[in-house]
Design an enzyme around this catalytic site. Structure first.
Site, short mmCIF file in Angstrom:
data_model
loop_
_atom_site.label_atom_id
_atom_site.label_comp_id
_atom_site.label_asym_id
_atom_site.label_seq_id
_atom_site.Cartn_x
_atom_site.Cartn_y
_atom_site.Cartn_z
N GLU A 119 0.82 -1.21 0.00
CA GLU A 119 0.00 0.00 0.00
C GLU A 119 0.86 1.26 0.00
O GLU A 119 0.50 2.27 -0.61
CB GLU A 119 -0.93 0.00 1.22
CG GLU A 119 -2.02 -1.05 1.16
CD GLU A 119 -2.90 -0.91 -0.06
OE1 GLU A 119 -3.26 0.24 -0.41
OE2 GLU A 119 -3.24 -1.94 -0.68
N SER A 204 19.10 -7.30 -9.25
CA SER A 204 17.91 -7.20 -10.11
C SER A 204 17.93 -8.12 -11.33
O SER A 204 16.94 -8.79 -11.60
CB SER A 204 17.70 -5.76 -10.56
OG SER A 204 17.25 -4.95 -9.50
N HIS A 333 2.98 -10.02 -9.78
CA HIS A 333 4.43 -10.26 -9.80
C HIS A 333 5.15 -9.19 -8.99
O HIS A 333 6.05 -9.49 -8.21
CB HIS A 333 4.95 -10.26 -11.23
CG HIS A 333 6.44 -10.32 -11.33
ND1 HIS A 333 7.16 -11.45 -11.05
CD2 HIS A 333 7.36 -9.36 -11.65
CE1 HIS A 333 8.45 -11.21 -11.19
NE2 HIS A 333 8.59 -9.95 -11.56
N SER A 334 4.75 -7.96 -9.17
CA SER A 334 5.31 -6.84 -8.41
C SER A 334 4.32 -5.69 -8.52
O SER A 334 3.25 -5.82 -9.12
CB SER A 334 6.67 -6.41 -8.98
OG SER A 334 6.50 -5.78 -10.25
#
Length: 444
Positions: A119, A204, A333-334
């Protein structure tokens, strides 16, 4: 030049009972290649001779041509059913209440933290986030490791760090990239790392940690330490070249490494059935000649047991192991993804209801008398308060000192870096309105 040989002449040179096709006959003339009713069973009764070629020493010579497309599918090991009932009493975990409840409490804490930080990203307070919803049972793998086993994570292993003692403050500081961030503000959120907890900083680019894990395991082997490397990744990473390089390196050099694949069904937006053919990821471990386990990734105790056994093999035999944990990603996923674009909301809700790792573990604990509704609500409330407190504190802290961008590139600052640092300091001093550093910590 190649000699031209007619199909009829070639057929005469090959005994009519020498070739059998599996699963379908070759697309050649029936006159040229005739198959027979000679079964493999009768063939196996004859004396078999091992090949002498160095490339496949466990093979045998045969007068039957066998063409394979598939192998027997690898079974998926489970301890509990979806209601948390142990299916085979001999597999009942022999653990203490404290040990079991810690695992579940960490699963709950992870859920609370995920909800708040997700959030926060939606509100623009942090730049990026990835949740663990649906895959929380992997914490069982962390419980089976030694605290000094090295861990190489991908993106969704915050629960492993939580189990090892990474604090809520440390999670929040990293996601806010503030001056208390162990990574000194150099990484995106959720790219955690901790030297003290033997958790290598997440990178990443997909799959880069796999060959690094093989190298670290080889170093551990040479050091003589009784430890191993745990390397987590998703099934999407198994489509990268680094995956194949890593497994081959580990297998041929006999490295004490566990490759833990979280097969959650989707490589971002690509479903597994569009990403690869064959028997999942586990079959690839067998192909590389390593011990392989497929496990129910929503079953904490199955994951725990599988990791225990894998660690024994890695540490005692110095051999790599591939674990494929079958699970389902409930969340996106993200925060950069909208999974409703490639799967229905009903599908996700069905997984939540019918095969939830949290529900399984809770029901198992309740059957032992170790958990109840009151404890559930109390822990959630306590952890929500703790997460919000750490969240608020991290948000108020300054960013790392500007000088940190020059540090840690080399052990000592090189002449060119010293020159660049000096030039930047002069620019900041000369144009303070354009280079506002009030939100950055002072240099130590």
């Amino acid at each position: 030049m190649y000699a031209r040989v007619s199909v009829r002449a070639l057929a005469r040179s090959i005994p009519s009972k020498a070739i059998k096709t599996t699963p379908a006959p070759l697309a050649y003339s029936a006159k040229a290649f005739s198959t027979s009713a000679l079964s493999m069973d009768s063939h196996k009764k004859k004396e078999r001779v091992k090949v002498h070629f160095p490339g496949a020493l466990d093979s045998h010579f045969s007068q039957v041509l066998e063409i394979r497309e598939k192998m027997e599918p690898i079974d998926t090991f489970r301890v509990m059913d979806t209601d948390g009932k142990v299916l085979d009493k001999s597999l009942e975990p022999e653990v203490t209440e404290e040990f079991a409840t810690k695992i579940y409490k960490d699963m709950l804490t992870l859920n609370v933290m995920d909800l708040i930080l997700y959030e926060a990203q939606r509100q623009g307070r942090i730049s990026f986030y990835m949740t663990n919803a649906g895959e929380e049972a992997y914490i069982g793998s962390a419980a089976a490791l030694d605290p000094e086993d090295e861990i190489f994570g991908q993106y969704r292993e915050a629960g492993t760090l939580l189990y090892r003692g990474f604090t809520l403050d440390q999670f929040m500081n990293q996601c806010y990239s503030n001056d208390m961030d162990l990574g000194k503000g150099r990484q995106m959120p959720v790219h955690y790392g901790s030297k003290a907890l033997h958790f290598q900083t997440i990178s990443s680019p997909l799959a880069t940690q796999l060959p690094q894990a093989s190298g670290a395991a080889y170093a551990i082997k040479r050091s003589g330490k009784k430890n191993c490397v745990m390397c987590y990744f998703g099934e999407g990473a198994a489509s990268e070249g680094d995956f194949h390089a890593a497994l081959n390196i580990a297998a041929t050099t006999s490295c004490p490494v566990i490759f833990f694949c979280r097969n959650n069904g989707f490589a971002i937006s690509t479903p597994a059935n569009e990403q690869y053919k064959g028997d999942g990821i586990a079959s690839r471990g067998v192909g590389y000649g390593m011990h392989t386990i497929r496990v129910d990734g929503n079953d904490v105790w199955a994951v725990y047991k599988a990791t225990q056994e894998a660690r024994k093999i890695a540490v005692e035999q110095h051999k790599p192991v591939l674990i494929e944990a079958m699970t389902y990603r409930v969340g996106h996923h993200s925060t950069s993804d909208d999974s409703s674009a490639y799967r229905s909301k009903k599908e996700v809700e069905d997984w939540k209801r019918h095969d939830n790792p949290m529900v399984r573990m809770r029901k198992w604990l309740e059957s032992k008398g170790w958990w109840d509704e009151a404890r559930e609500n109390a822990h959630k409330s306590t952890q929500r308060t703790a997460v919000l407190k750490s969240f608020a504190a991290a948000e108020k802290r300054k960013k790392p000192a500007v000088s940190e961008m020059f540090n840690d590139v080399y052990d000592k600052l090189t002449p060119n870096l010293i020159e660049q640092k000096k030039e930047l300091e002069e620019l900041i001093k000369k144009y303070p309105a354009h280079y506002d550093t009030s939100n950055y910590a002072k240099e130590n």
